[in-house]
Write an enzyme that holds these catalytic residues in place. Structure first.
Site, PDB file in Angstrom:
ATOM      1  CE1 TYR A   1      93.586 116.263 -47.736  1.00 47.20           C
ATOM      2  CE2 TYR A   1      94.589 117.842 -48.711  1.00 47.20           C
ATOM      3  CZ  TYR A   1      93.416 117.123 -49.132  1.00 47.20           C
ATOM      4  OH  TYR A   1      92.607 117.317 -50.071  1.00 47.20           O
TER       5      TYR A   1
ATOM      6  CE1 TYR B   1     117.356 113.987 -33.333  1.00 48.22           C
ATOM      7  CE2 TYR B   1     119.227 112.552 -32.204  1.00 48.22           C
ATOM      8  CZ  TYR B   1     118.527 113.461 -33.775  1.00 48.22           C
ATOM      9  OH  TYR B   1     118.503 113.168 -34.733  1.00 48.22           O
TER      10      TYR B   1
END
Ligand code: UDP
Length: 310
Positions: free
Chosen positions: A63, A146
């Protein structure tokens, strides 16, 4: 009106340099980091500037209030020992974190840049590596967490570009070094420097003939910002094409620090790439980017930094 940039992973090595350079160039920066491998010491000097820090794990909804012009998604463990110790957070931040960061960019109408990696090429069978090379990755090996997270992140980024029309960019980062790397992050340059500065044995993995191409941090940041401001949506390699063997970099660091260390050889980690060198034709022609810092010059600056840390 100042442009606002959100940087995930802002307290990390690259994220903190990126934050600082963008502040210097007049941007407002909102740095987000969960401090898993990042450190607030890297950004402490930015607090009195147009810099806001939010401690948050970006695998959860992100947010941010108000206008956002750019979202730079840098959060991820990035050193082989980190992603071996943190396999699931590595997969989550590359997959779920990229999804959340793309969602933020889409909601704000922001340009999105993903930190991808030369690891998408795996143990490459093409040399040097062009962006058109699809790679040679072992999905189930220890580095797969990864490599595959970053490959997924690239696929997700292109999907948001094609399906949602988000202006996205993908930078494939080659080995980068400089101040603010962690002394014990396990990568070759900090490992060799911390060992040499203590006159300890320097641990070369394998026979040291494997190669890497090392980019100084300021060159990388310059390339990233050029890409961010460009109209390019396809992946671009940013890396210094000067290729060296790991043994050569170990010897150079021993010599430059004046250490009495000797080199000792340790087993090569599983799936350690044998060769790595970027083809930077795209960065040169499309971004006008060229590395400026010679290896020796960058190593001097990095040694100065590590001297204050050992
Ligand atoms: N390496 C080494 N000694 C160390 C750390 C790394 O010889 O103490 C080697 C590693 O096996 C690899 C190269 O240096 O071949 C670069 O390793 P790094 O962890 O910096 O990054 P990578 O390019 O493998 O992701």
């Amino acid at each position: 009106m100042k442009k606002r940039v959100v940087i995930t992973g802002a307290a990390g090595f690259i994220g903190s340099h990126l934050s600082e350079t963008l502040l210097d160039r007049g941007y407002d920066v909102i740095g987000i980091d969960n401090l898993l491998t990042g450190d607030t010491a890297n950004i402490a000097h930015l607090v009195n500037r147009d810099f806001t820090f939010i401690k948050h794990d970006v695998t959860n909804y992100i947010y941010v209030e108000g206008q956002v012009d750019y979202v730079l998604h840098w959060a991820s463990p990035a050193s082989p020992i980190d992603y071996l110790e943190l396999p699931i957070p590595t997969l989550k931040v590359g997959a779920l974190g990229t999804h959340k960061a793309l969602g933020l960019a889409k909601a704000k109408g922001a340009t999105f840049v993903i930190a991808s990696t030369s690891e998408v090429y795996g143990d490459p069978l093409e040399h040097p590596q062009k962006e058109t090379y699809w790679g040679n990755v072992n999905p189930v090996g220890p580095r797969g967490v990864y490599d595959e997270a970053k490959r997924f992140a690239e696929a997700m980024t292109m999907a948001y570009h094609r399906y949602h029309g988000v202006n996205t960019k993908i930078v494939r980062i080659f080995n980068t070094y400089g101040p603010r790397m962690r002394l014990h992050d396990g990568r070759a340059v900090p490992a060799f420097m911390s060992q040499a500065l203590r006159n300890e044995d320097v641990t070369v993995f394998g026979d040291g003939t494997q190669t890497r191409s090392f980019t100084y941090i300021t060159d990388l940041v310059d390339g990233i910002i050029r890409l961010m401001l460009s109209d390019q949506n396809d992946p671009i390699n940013i890396g210094n094409p000067r290729e060296t063997t790991i043994e050569e970099i170990a010897r150079t660091i021993i010599q430059m620090t004046g250490a009495t260390s000797r080199i000792v050889y340790r087993p090569l980690p599983t799936d350690d790439p044998k060769i790595r060198q970027p083809d930077i034709t795209r960065a040169r022609t499309l971004l006008g980017w060229e590395p400026q810092v010679q290896l020796e010059e960058g190593l001097v600056k990095t040694i100065e930094y590590f001297r204050t840390k050992v």
